[in-house]
Design a protein around this motif. Structure first.
Motif, PDB file in Angstrom:
ATOM      1  N   ALA A   1       0.827  -1.210   0.000  1.00  0.00           N
ATOM      2  CA  ALA A   1       0.000   0.000   0.000  1.00  0.00           C
ATOM      3  C   ALA A   1       0.860   1.258   0.000  1.00  0.00           C
ATOM      4  N   LEU A   2       1.909   1.276   0.808  1.00  0.00           N
ATOM      5  CA  LEU A   2       2.767   2.459   0.879  1.00  0.00           C
ATOM      6  C   LEU A   2       3.596   2.622  -0.391  1.00  0.00           C
ATOM      7  N   THR A   3       4.050   1.513  -0.954  1.00  0.00           N
ATOM      8  CA  THR A   3       4.791   1.591  -2.220  1.00  0.00           C
ATOM      9  C   THR A   3       3.918   2.166  -3.319  1.00  0.00           C
ATOM     10  N   GLN A   4       2.671   1.705  -3.387  1.00  0.00           N
ATOM     11  CA  GLN A   4       1.736   2.217  -4.388  1.00  0.00           C
ATOM     12  C   GLN A   4       1.428   3.696  -4.144  1.00  0.00           C
ATOM     13  N   LEU A   5       1.305   4.076  -2.865  1.00  0.00           N
ATOM     14  CA  LEU A   5       1.036   5.477  -2.530  1.00  0.00           C
ATOM     15  C   LEU A   5       2.179   6.377  -2.988  1.00  0.00           C
ATOM     16  N   PHE A   6       3.407   5.999  -2.666  1.00  0.00           N
ATOM     17  CA  PHE A   6       4.558   6.815  -3.025  1.00  0.00           C
ATOM     18  C   PHE A   6       4.739   6.879  -4.546  1.00  0.00           C
ATOM     19  N   GLU A   7       4.373   5.822  -5.232  1.00  0.00           N
ATOM     20  CA  GLU A   7       4.537   5.811  -6.684  1.00  0.00           C
ATOM     21  C   GLU A   7       3.448   6.618  -7.390  1.00  0.00           C
ATOM     22  N   SER A   8       2.208   6.445  -6.960  1.00  0.00           N
ATOM     23  CA  SER A   8       1.103   7.093  -7.664  1.00  0.00           C
ATOM     24  C   SER A   8       0.925   8.547  -7.243  1.00  0.00           C
ATOM     25  N   ARG A   9       1.048   8.846  -5.966  1.00  0.00           N
ATOM     26  CA  ARG A   9       0.769  10.202  -5.479  1.00  0.00           C
ATOM     27  C   ARG A   9       2.000  11.101  -5.589  1.00  0.00           C
ATOM     28  N   TYR A  10       3.175  10.575  -5.244  1.00  0.00           N
ATOM     29  CA  TYR A  10       4.378  11.394  -5.210  1.00  0.00           C
ATOM     30  C   TYR A  10       5.322  11.119  -6.384  1.00  0.00           C
ATOM     31  N   LYS A  11       4.930  10.210  -7.274  1.00  0.00           N
ATOM     32  CA  LYS A  11       5.672   9.929  -8.507  1.00  0.00           C
ATOM     33  C   LYS A  11       7.086   9.429  -8.231  1.00  0.00           C
ATOM     34  N   LEU A  12       7.253   8.714  -7.129  1.00  0.00           N
ATOM     35  CA  LEU A  12       8.561   8.158  -6.772  1.00  0.00           C
ATOM     36  C   LEU A  12       8.685   6.745  -7.331  1.00  0.00           C
ATOM     37  N   HIS A  13       9.745   6.498  -8.064  1.00  0.00           N
ATOM     38  CA  HIS A  13       9.978   5.169  -8.624  1.00  0.00           C
ATOM     39  C   HIS A  13      10.226   4.179  -7.485  1.00  0.00           C
ATOM     40  N   PRO A  14       9.636   2.987  -7.545  1.00  0.00           N
ATOM     41  CA  PRO A  14       9.796   2.003  -6.458  1.00  0.00           C
ATOM     42  C   PRO A  14      11.243   1.616  -6.175  1.00  0.00           C
ATOM     43  N   LYS A  15      12.146   1.836  -7.137  1.00  0.00           N
ATOM     44  CA  LYS A  15      13.546   1.450  -6.909  1.00  0.00           C
ATOM     45  C   LYS A  15      14.192   2.298  -5.817  1.00  0.00           C
ATOM     46  N   TYR A  16      13.597   3.453  -5.514  1.00  0.00           N
ATOM     47  CA  TYR A  16      14.144   4.313  -4.461  1.00  0.00           C
ATOM     48  C   TYR A  16      13.573   3.972  -3.081  1.00  0.00           C
ATOM     49  N   ILE A  17      12.629   3.066  -3.024  1.00  0.00           N
ATOM     50  CA  ILE A  17      12.096   2.608  -1.731  1.00  0.00           C
ATOM     51  C   ILE A  17      12.890   1.375  -1.328  1.00  0.00           C
ATOM     52  N   ALA A  18      13.902   1.580  -0.481  1.00  0.00           N
ATOM     53  CA  ALA A  18      14.831   0.504  -0.137  1.00  0.00           C
ATOM     54  C   ALA A  18      14.192  -0.550   0.761  1.00  0.00           C
ATOM     55  N   ALA A  19      13.352  -0.113   1.688  1.00  0.00           N
ATOM     56  CA  ALA A  19      12.759  -1.085   2.619  1.00  0.00           C
ATOM     57  C   ALA A  19      11.560  -0.473   3.320  1.00  0.00           C
ATOM     58  N   ILE A  20      10.605  -1.328   3.634  1.00  0.00           N
ATOM     59  CA  ILE A  20       9.455  -0.957   4.459  1.00  0.00           C
ATOM     60  C   ILE A  20       9.254  -2.078   5.478  1.00  0.00           C
ATOM     61  N   LYS A  21       9.363  -1.744   6.750  1.00  0.00           N
ATOM     62  CA  LYS A  21       9.197  -2.732   7.819  1.00  0.00           C
ATOM     63  C   LYS A  21       8.014  -2.325   8.693  1.00  0.00           C
ATOM     64  N   TYR A  22       7.290  -3.335   9.137  1.00  0.00           N
ATOM     65  CA  TYR A  22       6.078  -3.088   9.919  1.00  0.00           C
ATOM     66  C   TYR A  22       6.108  -3.930  11.176  1.00  0.00           C
ATOM     67  N   ASP A  23       6.121  -3.255  12.315  1.00  0.00           N
ATOM     68  CA  ASP A  23       6.050  -3.910  13.626  1.00  0.00           C
ATOM     69  C   ASP A  23       4.999  -3.145  14.416  1.00  0.00           C
ATOM     70  N   PRO A  24       3.736  -3.598  14.342  1.00  0.00           N
ATOM     71  CA  PRO A  24       2.607  -2.819  14.862  1.00  0.00           C
ATOM     72  C   PRO A  24       2.871  -2.225  16.236  1.00  0.00           C
ATOM     73  N   PRO A  25       2.605  -0.919  16.407  1.00  0.00           N
ATOM     74  CA  PRO A  25       2.016   0.006  15.427  1.00  0.00           C
ATOM     75  C   PRO A  25       3.063   0.815  14.652  1.00  0.00           C
ATOM     76  N   LEU A  26       4.339   0.413  14.707  1.00  0.00           N
ATOM     77  CA  LEU A  26       5.419   1.176  14.086  1.00  0.00           C
ATOM     78  C   LEU A  26       5.640   0.738  12.638  1.00  0.00           C
ATOM     79  N   ILE A  27       5.788   1.744  11.760  1.00  0.00           N
ATOM     80  CA  ILE A  27       6.115   1.502  10.358  1.00  0.00           C
ATOM     81  C   ILE A  27       7.385   2.272  10.039  1.00  0.00           C
ATOM     82  N   GLN A  28       8.372   1.584   9.459  1.00  0.00           N
ATOM     83  CA  GLN A  28       9.643   2.193   9.098  1.00  0.00           C
ATOM     84  C   GLN A  28       9.817   2.142   7.583  1.00  0.00           C
TER      85      GLN A  28
END
Length: 309
Positions: free
Chosen positions: A161-188
């Motif tokens: 969901a966050l990858t799609q958000l950053f790509e569609s809304r902010y036009k950021l290519h997914p290759k620049y999203i190095a990592a997304i980690k989720y440990d409820p309720p923290l998102i990194q």
């Protein structure tokens, strides 16, 4: 001819009206747009003469400058709320390309050096302060928490969901999203952009747009309530932190460390000096008391001998 002329005039107005209404900037609510001809909509930043490319994100430097523009120069837009020292908002000096100038100064002749994200990376100084280069921000770490009332999501769904958000809304290519980690309720979220091609958006601009969205102060016009959706369920963001990592370490860190070490050494020396002084005083008092007691005892011994004589 009368009815025909009226019909033609109505058709022209009907075609021209949507064109005029569409002369807005989809990515910057502070842009002032004008229809300069059929199909020619020109947008410029409020308070400056810089043209705005509304097909992509506006640079963070230009955005901060627009935020600091007085109300009368913004025409229909009011200044965003929450502009204070704690927000790190200042009126920056920008290059014509939209990047920050390496040295920034305020009206009181206080200057400092910044990175490509506009974040201060040196101690503050005077007008004589020299900033040799604009150090690029290579990594950006974003940490956010969602409300605990929200149910826990699957880590893969949050990342998608966050990858799609950053790509569609902010036009950021997914290759620049190095990592997304989720440990409820923290998102990194880690954004990594070593070099930025001219056609790609800057991760500093992306992080600034995202921060504005989360704080309900979106740069996008007519944004409404910003929500992050995971499988159709809203992810209610509660807190947000953003950290910037440059290609070179900040130059004020060692000075602060030296100052901290100097303060610790000073405290230790003062404490040791006070302790030694207290010991010397106690020893002197103890010696003085012993001598008084010794003299008194000697007098008592000599007194009986004189009576016997």
């Amino acid at each position: 001819m009368g009815p025909l002329f009226g019909a033609v005039l109505g058709l022209i107005l009907a075609v021209a009206s949507p064109a005029h209404d569409s002369c807005t900037c989809a990515t910057n609510k502070w842009a002032v747009c004008a229809q300069e001809g059929p199909g020619n909509c020109t947008c410029r930043l409020a308070g400056s003469d810089h043209p705005v490319d509304c097909s992509t994100l506006t640079s963070k430097c230009f955005l901060m400058k627009a935020e600091m523009t007085p109300l009368k120069e913004k025409r229909l837009w009011r200044p965003p709320q929450g502009v204070s020292d704690s927000d790190g908002i200042y009126n920056p000096d920008c290059e014509d390309s939209g990047v920050f100038k390496a040295r920034q100064c305020n009206q009181s002749s206080t200057c400092w050096c910044v990175n490509s994200a506009g974040v201060r990376r040196t101690e503050k100084g005077g007008r004589s302060l020299s900033c040799r280069e604009l150090v690029r921000t290579r990594w950006i770490y974003i940490e956010l928490t969602h409300q605990r009332s929200s149910r826990a999501f699957a880590a893969a769904d949050v990342a998608q969901a966050l990858t799609q958000l950053f790509e569609s809304r902010y036009k950021l290519h997914p290759k620049y999203i190095a990592a997304i980690k989720y440990d409820p309720p923290l998102i990194q979220i880690r954004l990594d952009q070593n070099k930025k091609p001219r056609w790609d958006v800057d991760i500093a601009d992306v992080a600034y747009y995202f921060e504005k969205d989360v704080n309900n102060d979106s740069v996008f016009p007519s944004n409404g309530n910003f929500t992050v959706s995971v499988n159709g369920d809203a992810l209610a963001v509660e807190k947000l932190w953003i950290y910037y990592v440059d290609e070179k370490p900040p130059e004020f860190c060692m000075r602060q460390l030296a100052a901290g070490i100097g303060a610790v050494v000073t405290v230790v020396v003062l404490t040791a000096g006070i302790g030694i002084a207290v010991l010397l005083i106690l020893r002197w008092l103890r010696t003085r008391t012993y001598k008084k007691f010794e003299c008194k005892e000697m007098k008592e011994i000599k007194a009986p001998s004189l009576e016997l004589t």
